[in-house]
Design a protein around this motif. Structure first.
Motif, short mmCIF file in Angstrom:
data_model
loop_
_atom_site.label_atom_id
_atom_site.label_comp_id
_atom_site.label_asym_id
_atom_site.label_seq_id
_atom_site.Cartn_x
_atom_site.Cartn_y
_atom_site.Cartn_z
N PHE A 58 0.84 -1.20 0.00
CA PHE A 58 0.00 0.00 0.00
C PHE A 58 0.88 1.26 0.00
CE2 PHE A 58 -2.46 3.40 1.81
CZ PHE A 58 -3.73 3.23 1.27
N ARG A 59 1.92 1.23 0.80
CA ARG A 59 2.79 2.40 0.92
C ARG A 59 3.58 2.65 -0.36
NH1 ARG A 59 5.06 0.61 4.88
NH2 ARG A 59 7.04 -0.13 4.05
N LEU A 60 4.09 1.60 -0.99
CA LEU A 60 4.91 1.76 -2.18
C LEU A 60 4.11 2.27 -3.37
CD1 LEU A 60 7.19 -1.42 -2.03
CD2 LEU A 60 7.86 0.94 -1.60
N LYS A 61 2.87 1.84 -3.48
CA LYS A 61 2.05 2.21 -4.64
C LYS A 61 1.24 3.49 -4.42
CE LYS A 61 3.13 -1.07 -7.51
NZ LYS A 61 3.78 -0.80 -8.80
N GLU A 62 1.21 3.98 -3.20
CA GLU A 62 0.55 5.25 -2.89
C GLU A 62 -0.90 5.29 -3.36
OE1 GLU A 62 3.04 8.29 -4.51
OE2 GLU A 62 4.59 8.05 -2.97
N PHE A 63 -1.68 4.34 -2.89
CA PHE A 63 -3.11 4.33 -3.21
C PHE A 63 -3.82 5.45 -2.46
CE2 PHE A 63 -1.62 0.00 -3.90
CZ PHE A 63 -2.17 -0.28 -5.15
N SER A 64 -4.96 5.89 -3.01
CA SER A 64 -5.70 6.98 -2.38
C SER A 64 -6.41 6.54 -1.11
CB SER A 64 -6.73 7.56 -3.37
OG SER A 64 -7.66 6.55 -3.76
N GLY A 65 -6.67 5.24 -0.98
CA GLY A 65 -7.33 4.72 0.19
C GLY A 65 -7.48 3.22 0.08
N PHE A 66 -8.08 2.63 1.09
CA PHE A 66 -8.18 1.17 1.12
C PHE A 66 -9.01 0.62 -0.05
CE2 PHE A 66 -10.56 -2.65 2.34
CZ PHE A 66 -9.50 -3.54 2.44
N GLU A 67 -10.15 1.25 -0.34
CA GLU A 67 -11.00 0.74 -1.42
C GLU A 67 -10.30 0.81 -2.77
OE1 GLU A 67 -13.68 -0.99 -1.18
OE2 GLU A 67 -13.62 -0.81 1.00
N ASP A 68 -9.48 1.84 -2.98
CA ASP A 68 -8.69 1.94 -4.20
C ASP A 68 -7.69 0.78 -4.26
OD1 ASP A 68 -7.54 3.00 -6.54
OD2 ASP A 68 -6.08 4.16 -5.37
N PHE A 69 -7.08 0.49 -3.14
CA PHE A 69 -6.14 -0.64 -3.03
C PHE A 69 -6.85 -1.96 -3.34
CE2 PHE A 69 -3.44 -3.25 0.15
CZ PHE A 69 -2.57 -3.63 -0.85
N ARG A 70 -8.01 -2.16 -2.76
CA ARG A 70 -8.76 -3.40 -2.94
C ARG A 70 -9.19 -3.57 -4.39
NH1 ARG A 70 -14.11 -5.20 0.64
NH2 ARG A 70 -14.19 -7.38 -0.11
N ARG A 71 -9.67 -2.49 -5.02
CA ARG A 71 -10.08 -2.57 -6.43
C ARG A 71 -8.89 -2.90 -7.32
NH1 ARG A 71 -13.32 1.85 -5.06
NH2 ARG A 71 -11.67 3.27 -5.76
N ALA A 72 -7.75 -2.30 -7.03
CA ALA A 72 -6.57 -2.52 -7.86
C ALA A 72 -6.13 -3.98 -7.83
CB ALA A 72 -5.43 -1.62 -7.39
N ILE A 73 -6.14 -4.58 -6.65
CA ILE A 73 -5.76 -5.99 -6.54
C ILE A 73 -6.75 -6.88 -7.30
CG2 ILE A 73 -5.50 -7.93 -4.92
CD1 ILE A 73 -4.42 -5.92 -2.90
N SER A 74 -8.01 -6.50 -7.30
CA SER A 74 -9.04 -7.30 -7.97
C SER A 74 -9.01 -7.14 -9.49
CB SER A 74 -10.43 -6.89 -7.46
OG SER A 74 -10.56 -7.14 -6.08
N ASN A 75 -8.50 -6.00 -9.98
CA ASN A 75 -8.63 -5.69 -11.41
C ASN A 75 -7.32 -5.67 -12.18
OD1 ASN A 75 -11.44 -5.30 -11.12
ND2 ASN A 75 -11.12 -3.20 -10.42
N LYS A 76 -6.20 -5.70 -11.51
CA LYS A 76 -4.91 -5.60 -12.20
C LYS A 76 -4.08 -6.85 -11.95
CE LYS A 76 -4.71 -0.54 -11.95
NZ LYS A 76 -3.91 0.63 -11.49
N PRO A 77 -4.00 -7.74 -12.96
CA PRO A 77 -3.26 -9.00 -12.77
C PRO A 77 -1.80 -8.79 -12.39
CG PRO A 77 -4.59 -9.08 -14.76
CD PRO A 77 -4.66 -7.67 -14.27
#
Length: 271
Positions: A40-59
């Motif tokens: 989460f820290r390295l990729k600088e997501f805007s928040g947890f839901e952004d992080f969760r969506r990214a893991i679900s949508n980006k192989p």
């Protein structure tokens, strides 16, 4: 600084299990928190839901996350004294088997499996051996099956090889091309690379030697017992089980079935 909560970690683990079949629920919770927080820290997501969506949508993000959790760190002849004991004591003890079966569980990018193939070749046992090298991560298995590694790490691998009792020219085991080296096909053809999930998958053969180093250290006690019982069911009588330097059979459900013939090494024999 944002830190993922226990509830958010559970949500991420649920997604990984239901969407991709990766069940990390038995892994060490502190370790999982460290890995997810680092990502989460390295990729600088805007928040947890952004992080969760990214893991679900980006192989590509999923592949990185699986690599972060399963820690694909290895090298050829890592811990040379360990490989020296394999060369001088363990492999000669199983040499009379009609077919020597060896399982490298959690093989990562394959360096330890190739190291074993070299030992077997030098002991004139490779022709009657088969090595199964498995990992949960298909991306590292692709690298392992290719047998191609950076040229700049070969000096360290050669040092390990000679420290482990190697007495031939290490250069004979690979060919160089620019900044890469490719290991010999003679070694590769005796290794079967395949995905296998220690958390969910069953035993698939019987083995004379199982090597699983620095994997179960990341599991909780319940999952450690599950995996060690899997290894026990997969190991021939008088077969050997090798673990990592910080791993042990003490206080586990299979401890009474094993003896430790080499005090300095994490190698047990089934009795």
């Amino acid at each position: 600084m944002f830190l993922i909560t226990d509830e958010q970690l559970d949500a991420l683990l649920y997604d990984l299990a239901t969407l991709y079949g990766y069940d990390f629920s038995g892994y060490s919770r502190p370790m999982l928190h460290r890995r997810f927080n680092r990502m989460f820290r390295l990729k600088e997501f805007s928040g947890f839901e952004d992080f969760r969506r990214a893991i679900s949508n980006k192989p590509e993000l999923l592949n990185w996350l699986v690599a972060e959790i399963t820690v694909p760190v290895t090298e050829m002849f890592r811990d040379p004294e360990f490989f020296k004991v394999l060369r001088e004591m363990v492999l000669p003890a199983v040499a009379n088997a009609p077919l020597i079966r060896i399982w490298h569980a959690g093989c990562s990018t394959g360096e330890e499996a190739y190291s074993m193939a070299i030992l077997l070749k030098e002991l004139d046992l490779l022709h009657k051996s088969i090595l199964y090298a498995t990992d949960i991560n298909p991306e590292v298995l692709k690298k392992a099956a290719a047998g191609v590694y950076p040229q700049n790490i070969l000096e360290k691998y050669a040092e390990n090889y000679y420290a482990a009792g190697g007495n031939q020219s290490f250069n004979d085991y690979y060919t160089s091309s620019y900044d890469l080296v490719k290991l010999n096909e003679q070694l590769k053809k005796k290794i079967v690379f395949s995905t296998h999930n220690l958390v969910t998958d069953a035993s698939f053969n019987h083995f004379n030697l199982i090597i699983c180093r620095n994997v179960i250290i990341y599991f909780n006690q319940q999952l450690q017992n599950r995996v060690l019982n899997l290894f026990d069911a997969s190991l021939e009588q008088q077969g050997y089980l090798a673990l990592g330097t910080k791993e042990t059979l003490q206080f586990t459900s299979v401890n009474q079935q094993y003896q430790k013939p080499f005090p300095k090494e994490k190698i047990w024999q089934k009795i």
